[in-house]
Scaffold this motif. Structure first.
Motif, short mmCIF file in Angstrom:
data_model
loop_
_atom_site.label_atom_id
_atom_site.label_comp_id
_atom_site.label_asym_id
_atom_site.label_seq_id
_atom_site.Cartn_x
_atom_site.Cartn_y
_atom_site.Cartn_z
N MET A 69 0.87 -1.18 0.00
CA MET A 69 0.00 0.00 0.00
C MET A 69 0.91 1.24 0.00
SD MET A 69 -3.16 0.66 2.59
CE MET A 69 -4.38 1.92 2.28
N LYS A 70 0.64 2.19 -0.88
CA LYS A 70 1.50 3.39 -0.95
C LYS A 70 0.65 4.62 -1.28
CE LYS A 70 2.68 2.11 -5.71
NZ LYS A 70 3.76 1.74 -6.65
N ALA A 71 1.16 5.74 -0.84
CA ALA A 71 0.51 7.03 -1.12
C ALA A 71 1.30 7.75 -2.19
CB ALA A 71 0.44 7.87 0.15
N GLN A 72 0.60 8.21 -3.22
CA GLN A 72 1.24 8.92 -4.32
C GLN A 72 1.06 10.42 -4.09
OE1 GLN A 72 -0.53 8.85 -8.34
NE2 GLN A 72 1.40 7.92 -9.01
N LEU A 73 2.15 11.08 -3.71
CA LEU A 73 2.07 12.50 -3.35
C LEU A 73 1.80 13.38 -4.56
CD1 LEU A 73 5.00 12.72 -0.78
CD2 LEU A 73 2.56 12.41 -0.34
N GLY A 74 2.24 12.98 -5.73
CA GLY A 74 1.99 13.79 -6.92
C GLY A 74 2.59 13.12 -8.14
N SER A 75 2.40 13.77 -9.30
CA SER A 75 2.93 13.23 -10.54
C SER A 75 3.24 14.37 -11.50
CB SER A 75 1.91 12.26 -11.17
OG SER A 75 0.71 12.95 -11.50
N THR A 76 4.08 14.08 -12.47
CA THR A 76 4.41 15.05 -13.51
C THR A 76 4.91 14.29 -14.72
OG1 THR A 76 5.61 17.09 -13.97
CG2 THR A 76 6.83 15.35 -12.82
N LYS A 77 5.17 14.99 -15.79
CA LYS A 77 5.67 14.37 -17.00
C LYS A 77 6.98 15.03 -17.39
CE LYS A 77 1.23 12.91 -18.96
NZ LYS A 77 0.31 13.01 -20.14
N LEU A 78 7.99 14.21 -17.66
CA LEU A 78 9.30 14.69 -18.09
C LEU A 78 9.71 13.95 -19.35
CD1 LEU A 78 11.21 14.73 -14.66
CD2 LEU A 78 10.18 16.69 -15.81
N THR A 79 10.51 14.65 -20.15
CA THR A 79 11.06 13.97 -21.31
C THR A 79 12.24 13.11 -20.87
OG1 THR A 79 12.63 15.75 -21.81
CG2 THR A 79 10.41 15.92 -22.77
#
Length: 332
Positions: A261-271
């Motif tokens: 079980m994990k919490a995903q604090l945020g996300s983004t997209k990078l090349t």
């Protein structure tokens, strides 16, 4: 005439009908006559054969449980088997009891009334001898029981009666209670002498000593559950209980299974170029803002939403809501 005719008897009967030796109308009239069946008013049959058969199945199971228990309790080879299960008038049972006797009067809770467990004195003395460290074989002399011996037997019978719960569990949830022990059958009149009882007779051998155990169950006591004393009901309940046990075991195993079980604090997209150029100290800008809910994943599936924080100086996430079925979530 037997109910089932052989082929030769059928051929002879057809030949007699064709020749006129036998009148078909007379046969029909004979078959319509009321059949008279003998009935013994001194020993009325109140318990059906199927119900007696169910009692036999119950106590065959009980005999196996009792055999296993007594073998360990007495530290001796014990064999127990059901001999007969039948119904009699109570007077027939009470008149056959030896003197002195070892009779356990048992309240058959939650049913009204009592039952009697009659163990032959020879077997009871063999059990006492084993409990006191003997070999259980020198029991030729039958005498009255001492207070110490009765105390030992009472302790054993309390454990023996607990096994009745398991044997009867497919029919009713029993709570048998040992009310008292009698050594004289005259003080064990639990019902009227003319009342019908189901008598379960079991053979027991402790080492080289053999004897009997009789369970006297009054018809009045088990009358409220007679409709449950059918093999169909007994086996269906047994299968249901077995399914329930499997379901509970499966549920228990599932609840004890460890999952990630994990919490995903945020996300983004990078090349790929930006990822290759990353260095220690670089800051990655996430799509989420401060104060936004974070996703809590079970394995890789979003299951909850929560708010990050600190508890007891450790990073933590407080669950705010559950992800509903069909709710759209952002790509991971």
């Amino acid at each position: 005439m037997s109910e089932v005719l052989s082929q030769s008897e059928i051929d002879a009967l057809l030949k007699a009908l064709d020749s006129g030796e036998v009148d078909a109308q007379e046969i029909k009239e004979d078959s319509n006559e009321r059949k008279v069946k003998k009935y013994d008013f001194r020993n009325p049959q109140k318990i059906a054969k199927e119900q007696l058969r169910t009692l036999e199945i119950i106590h065959e199971n009980y005999s196996r449980l009792l055999q296993t228990f007594l073998s360990g309790y007495l530290r001796a080879p014990v064999k127990i088997s059901v001999l007969t299960v039948d119904q009699y008038a109570y007077s027939e049972f009470s008149n056959s009891i030896s003197n002195p006797a070892f009779l356990s009067i048992v309240k058959f809770k939650p049913l009204n009334g009592e039952i009697i467990v009659d163990m032959s004195p020879k077997t009871a003395f063999a059990a006492i001898d084993r409990l006191l460290g003997g070999d259980g074989e020198n029991v030729d002399e039958i005498r009255t029981f001492t207070e110490i011996e009765l105390t030992l037997l009472k302790r054993m019978m309390n454990k023996v009666l607990d096994l009745l719960k398991q044997a009867w569990e497919n029919v009713i949830e029993l709570n048998p209670i040992l009310e008292k022990i009698e050594t004289n059958s005259q003080f064990a009149q639990i019902i009227s002498p003319t009342e019908t009882v189901a008598l379960v007779t079991m053979n027991i051998s402790i080492g080289k000593i053999e004897g009997m155990i009789n369970l006297c169950i009054p018809h009045l006591t088990i009358e409220p559950i007679l409709n449950k004393l059918s093999t169909k009901f007994w086996f269906s309940n047994k299968n249901n209980d077995h399914d329930d046990e499997n379901t509970k075991l499966l549920e228990k195993n599932i609840k004890n299974t460890l999952i990630t079980m994990k919490a995903q604090l945020g996300s983004t997209k990078l090349t790929v170029r930006e990822i290759l150029d990353l260095e220690v100290g670089d800051v990655i800008k996430l799509n989420e803002k401060q104060g936004d809910e974070v996703k809590i994943l079970v394995k890789s599936n979003p299951k909850f939403h929560g708010i990050p924080g600190v508890k007891n100086k450790k990073m933590s996430v407080k669950i705010t809501r559950v992800v509903k079925d069909g709710e759209e979530t952002d790509d991971q």
